[in-house]
Motif scaffolding. Structure first.
Motif, PDB file in Angstrom:
ATOM      1  N   GLN A 110      35.889  31.573 -25.915  1.00 16.73           N
ATOM      2  CA  GLN A 110      36.827  30.795 -25.100  1.00 16.73           C
ATOM      3  C   GLN A 110      36.218  30.257 -23.807  1.00 16.73           C
ATOM      4  N   GLY A 111      34.906  30.187 -23.738  1.00 16.76           N
ATOM      5  CA  GLY A 111      34.273  29.715 -22.520  1.00 16.76           C
ATOM      6  C   GLY A 111      34.436  30.666 -21.346  1.00 16.76           C
TER       7      GLY A 111
ATOM      8  N   ILE B  63      43.623  21.778 -40.301  1.00 15.84           N
ATOM      9  CA  ILE B  63      44.202  21.733 -38.963  1.00 15.84           C
ATOM     10  C   ILE B  63      45.050  22.982 -38.757  1.00 15.84           C
ATOM     11  N   ASP B  64      44.835  23.652 -37.632  1.00 15.03           N
ATOM     12  CA  ASP B  64      45.535  24.897 -37.316  1.00 15.03           C
ATOM     13  C   ASP B  64      46.430  24.691 -36.104  1.00 15.03           C
ATOM     14  N   THR B  65      47.734  24.921 -36.296  1.00 13.34           N
ATOM     15  CA  THR B  65      48.681  24.809 -35.197  1.00 13.34           C
ATOM     16  C   THR B  65      49.598  26.023 -35.217  1.00 13.34           C
ATOM     17  N   ALA B  66      50.635  25.995 -34.388  1.00 11.87           N
ATOM     18  CA  ALA B  66      51.597  27.103 -34.318  1.00 11.87           C
ATOM     19  C   ALA B  66      52.822  26.617 -33.577  1.00 11.87           C
ATOM     20  N   MET B  67      53.960  27.234 -33.865  1.00 12.31           N
ATOM     21  CA  MET B  67      55.174  26.866 -33.156  1.00 12.31           C
ATOM     22  C   MET B  67      54.988  27.030 -31.655  1.00 12.31           C
ATOM     23  N   VAL B  68      54.374  28.148 -31.249  1.00 17.25           N
ATOM     24  CA  VAL B  68      54.264  28.440 -29.823  1.00 17.25           C
ATOM     25  C   VAL B  68      53.316  27.483 -29.101  1.00 17.25           C
ATOM     26  N   TYR B  69      52.472  26.771 -29.830  1.00 11.46           N
ATOM     27  CA  TYR B  69      51.579  25.800 -29.195  1.00 11.46           C
ATOM     28  C   TYR B  69      52.345  24.560 -28.714  1.00 11.46           C
ATOM     29  N   GLN B  70      53.540  24.383 -29.219  1.00 17.09           N
ATOM     30  CA  GLN B  70      54.386  23.237 -28.847  1.00 17.09           C
ATOM     31  C   GLN B  70      53.706  21.895 -29.136  1.00 17.09           C
ATOM     32  N   ASN B  71      53.020  21.842 -30.272  1.00 15.72           N
ATOM     33  CA  ASN B  71      52.366  20.583 -30.639  1.00 15.72           C
ATOM     34  C   ASN B  71      52.517  20.259 -32.124  1.00 15.72           C
ATOM     35  N   GLU B  72      53.417  20.941 -32.819  1.00 16.03           N
ATOM     36  CA  GLU B  72      53.571  20.670 -34.247  1.00 16.03           C
ATOM     37  C   GLU B  72      53.983  19.222 -34.497  1.00 16.03           C
TER      38      GLU B  72
ATOM     39  N   VAL C  22      36.168  29.418 -39.249  1.00 20.90           N
ATOM     40  CA  VAL C  22      36.153  29.161 -37.806  1.00 20.90           C
ATOM     41  C   VAL C  22      37.039  27.961 -37.491  1.00 20.90           C
ATOM     42  N   ILE C  23      37.771  28.068 -36.382  1.00 26.52           N
ATOM     43  CA  ILE C  23      38.679  26.976 -35.973  1.00 26.52           C
ATOM     44  C   ILE C  23      38.453  26.660 -34.491  1.00 26.52           C
ATOM     45  N   PRO C  24      37.248  26.218 -34.128  1.00 32.17           N
ATOM     46  CA  PRO C  24      37.009  25.879 -32.717  1.00 32.17           C
ATOM     47  C   PRO C  24      37.910  24.752 -32.277  1.00 32.17           C
ATOM     48  N   LYS C  25      38.344  24.816 -31.035  1.00 36.97           N
ATOM     49  CA  LYS C  25      39.153  23.724 -30.498  1.00 36.97           C
ATOM     50  C   LYS C  25      38.317  22.948 -29.480  1.00 36.97           C
ATOM     51  N   THR C  26      38.602  21.680 -29.377  1.00 38.44           N
ATOM     52  CA  THR C  26      37.958  20.849 -28.373  1.00 38.44           C
ATOM     53  C   THR C  26      38.862  19.670 -28.079  1.00 38.44           C
ATOM     54  N   GLN C  27      38.831  19.196 -26.866  1.00 44.36           N
ATOM     55  CA  GLN C  27      39.543  17.977 -26.510  1.00 44.36           C
ATOM     56  C   GLN C  27      38.561  16.844 -26.241  1.00 44.36           C
ATOM     57  N   THR C  28      37.307  17.052 -26.652  1.00 42.73           N
ATOM     58  CA  THR C  28      36.252  16.057 -26.480  1.00 42.73           C
ATOM     59  C   THR C  28      35.862  15.499 -27.843  1.00 42.73           C
ATOM     60  N   PRO C  29      36.126  14.227 -28.121  1.00 42.63           N
ATOM     61  CA  PRO C  29      35.860  13.677 -29.448  1.00 42.63           C
ATOM     62  C   PRO C  29      34.439  13.917 -29.949  1.00 42.63           C
ATOM     63  N   SER C  30      33.442  13.770 -29.085  1.00 44.07           N
ATOM     64  CA  SER C  30      32.066  13.950 -29.539  1.00 44.07           C
ATOM     65  C   SER C  30      31.789  15.376 -29.987  1.00 44.07           C
ATOM     66  N   ARG C  31      32.524  16.318 -29.432  1.00 41.32           N
ATOM     67  CA  ARG C  31      32.326  17.718 -29.796  1.00 41.32           C
ATOM     68  C   ARG C  31      32.843  18.007 -31.204  1.00 41.32           C
ATOM     69  N   LEU C  32      33.779  17.195 -31.687  1.00 40.43           N
ATOM     70  CA  LEU C  32      34.274  17.380 -33.052  1.00 40.43           C
ATOM     71  C   LEU C  32      33.132  17.282 -34.056  1.00 40.43           C
ATOM     72  N   THR C  33      32.329  16.246 -33.909  1.00 40.46           N
ATOM     73  CA  THR C  33      31.201  16.049 -34.822  1.00 40.46           C
ATOM     74  C   THR C  33      30.167  17.141 -34.628  1.00 40.46           C
TER      75      THR C  33
ATOM     76  N   THR D 282      44.164  23.983 -32.356  1.00 43.18           N
ATOM     77  CA  THR D 282      44.888  23.107 -31.429  1.00 43.18           C
ATOM     78  C   THR D 282      45.576  23.878 -30.304  1.00 43.18           C
ATOM     79  N   PHE D 283      45.191  25.118 -30.090  1.00 47.66           N
ATOM     80  CA  PHE D 283      45.771  25.896 -28.993  1.00 47.66           C
ATOM     81  C   PHE D 283      45.520  25.192 -27.661  1.00 47.66           C
ATOM     82  N   LEU D 284      46.559  25.099 -26.842  1.00 52.15           N
ATOM     83  CA  LEU D 284      46.526  24.463 -25.513  1.00 52.15           C
ATOM     84  C   LEU D 284      46.362  22.950 -25.570  1.00 52.15           C
ATOM     85  N   MET D 285      46.506  22.352 -26.735  1.00 54.51           N
ATOM     86  CA  MET D 285      46.519  20.897 -26.841  1.00 54.51           C
ATOM     87  C   MET D 285      47.966  20.441 -26.970  1.00 54.51           C
ATOM     88  N   GLN D 286      48.364  19.486 -26.158  1.00 58.02           N
ATOM     89  CA  GLN D 286      49.743  19.018 -26.224  1.00 58.02           C
ATOM     90  C   GLN D 286      49.817  17.507 -26.014  1.00 58.02           C
TER      91      GLN D 286
END
Length: 277
Positions: free
Chosen positions: A193-194, A47-56, A230-241, A24-28
Motif C-alpha cells: 500500500q505504499g 475488475i475488483d470492486t465492493a459495495m463499501v468502495y462506493q464505486n460500483e 493480484v489486484i493492484p490499484k492505480t489511478q495513473t493510466p501508465s501504471r496500468l500497463t 478499485t479501493f479508494l477510487m471514486q
C-alpha cells in the motif's frame, strides 16, 4: 496487453479467475470510471470492486461503455459489513448499481467476529451461488478460525480468500491452510500500500536491475509465481500497463529467497480478528 497474456487459475468450483486484476479501493467518481475504462481498453478483464468502495455504479458504467462481451469479463464485488444480516438484499443492490445480472465472484468482505454475523451471511451467499447469479463465492480477510467456522457449519469451501499479503507479511500458515483446501489466495495491498520502503529494498532493486523491470513489477511477479491472484490499484493510466507487464520473465530461486527474507509479519491494514468496522 491482451487478455490472453494473463494466465488464469482454476477455482475449486470448476471456474477460472484471471491472475491479474484491477483493484478499485479508494477510487471514486469520474476518476474511477475513467481508470476502469482505460484498464479495459488496454486489456484488463478482471475488475475488483465492493459495495463499501462506493464505486460500483462507476465500474458498471465503464463496463457498459466498453463494448466488451460480458462473458469475457471477470467482475468481483463484496458484501458490506452493514449488510451481513441481509446478504441477498445486499447482493441485489450491488447488481443494481453495477447494472449486471450477475457477478463472477462475490465475497464476504470481513469476518467481524465481535458481531458473529459471518456464518449467516455466508449461508446467504451460498444461496446466491445456488441461484447462479454469482458464479463463484469466497471471503476476504478470513483467518483460519473464521474459515473453519463457515466450512464446518455449511460444508461449502470458499473458492477465494482475499487477504492483505505482501513480502513483509507473507501469511505462511494461513496460505498453507488455504492451499491444502484448494482456496485461491488473492493478494490485496500486494505492494504494501505504499506504506513501507518495500520497493527500495535491496532484494527488490537487485531483481529489478537484473530483469530490466521496475521494483513494483518484481513484487507483483513474486506474487503470481507463488500462485496468488493480484489486484493492484492505480489511478495513473501508465501504471496500468506497467502492472500488467509481469508475465514475460521469471524470478530465479535466489531472487525468490531474497524477497522471502523480507518477511517481518508487518500488517498495514486492519487486524481481521478485531476489526469491527
Amino acid at each position: 496487453m491482451t487478455n490472453t497474456e494473463v494466465p488464469t487459475l482454476s477455482l475449486l468450483d470448476g471456474n477460472t479467475i484471471p491472475q491479474l486484476g484491477l483493484g478499485t479501493f479508494l477510487m471514486q467518481g469520474e476518476t474511477c470510471e475513467s481508470i476502469v475504462a482505460e484498464a479495459l481498453a488496454v486489456g484488463y478483464r478482471h475488475i475488483d470492486t465492493a459495495m463499501v468502495y462506493q464505486n460500483e455504479e462507476e465500474v458498471g458504467r465503464a463496463i457498459a461503455a466498453s463494448g466488451i462481451a460480458r462473458d469475457d469479463l471477470f467482475v468481483t464485488t463484496k458484501l458490506a459489513n452493514t449488510e451481513q444480516t441481509d446478504p441477498i438484499g445486499g447482493f441485489e443492490r450491488s447488481l443494481d448499481r453495477l447494472g449486471l445480472d450477475g457477478v463472477d465472484l462475490y465475497l464476504l468482505h470481513w469476518p467481524l467476529p465481535k458481531r458473529d454475523t459471518a456464518l449467516p451471511a455466508w449461508e446467504g451467499i451460498v444461496k446466491i451461488a445456488e441461484s447462479g447469479r454469482a458464479r463463484s463465492i469466497g471471503v476476504c480477510n478470513f483467518e483460519i478460525e473464521h474459515l473453519e467456522q463457515i466450512i464446518d457449519a455449511t460444508g461449502v469451501v470458499p473458492a477465494v480468500n482475499q487477504i492483505e499479503l505482501h513480502p513483509e507479511n507473507q501469511r505462511k500458515e494461513l496460505v498453507d491452510y488455504c492451499t491444502e483446501r484448494g482456496i485461491i489466495i488473492e493478494s490485496w495491498g500486494p505492494l504494501a500500500q505504499g506504506k513501507s520502503d518495500l520497493l527500495s529494498r535491496e532484494a527488490v532493486l537487485a531483481a529489478a536491475e537484473a530483469h530490466g523491470k521496475t521494483p513494483g513489477q518484481i513484487v507483483l511477479r513474486w506474487h503470481v509465481e507463488r500462485g496468488a491472484v493480484v489486484i493492484p490499484k492505480t489511478q495513473t493510466p501508465s501504471r496500468l500497463t506497467e502492472n500488467a507487464a509481469i508475465f514475460d520473465f521469471a524470478l530465479s530461486p535466489a531472487e525468490h529467497q531474497a524477497i522471502d527474507e523480507l518477511e517481518s509479519a508487518t500488517n498495514y491494514g486492519p487486524d481481521p480478528r478485531s476489526y469491527d468496522g
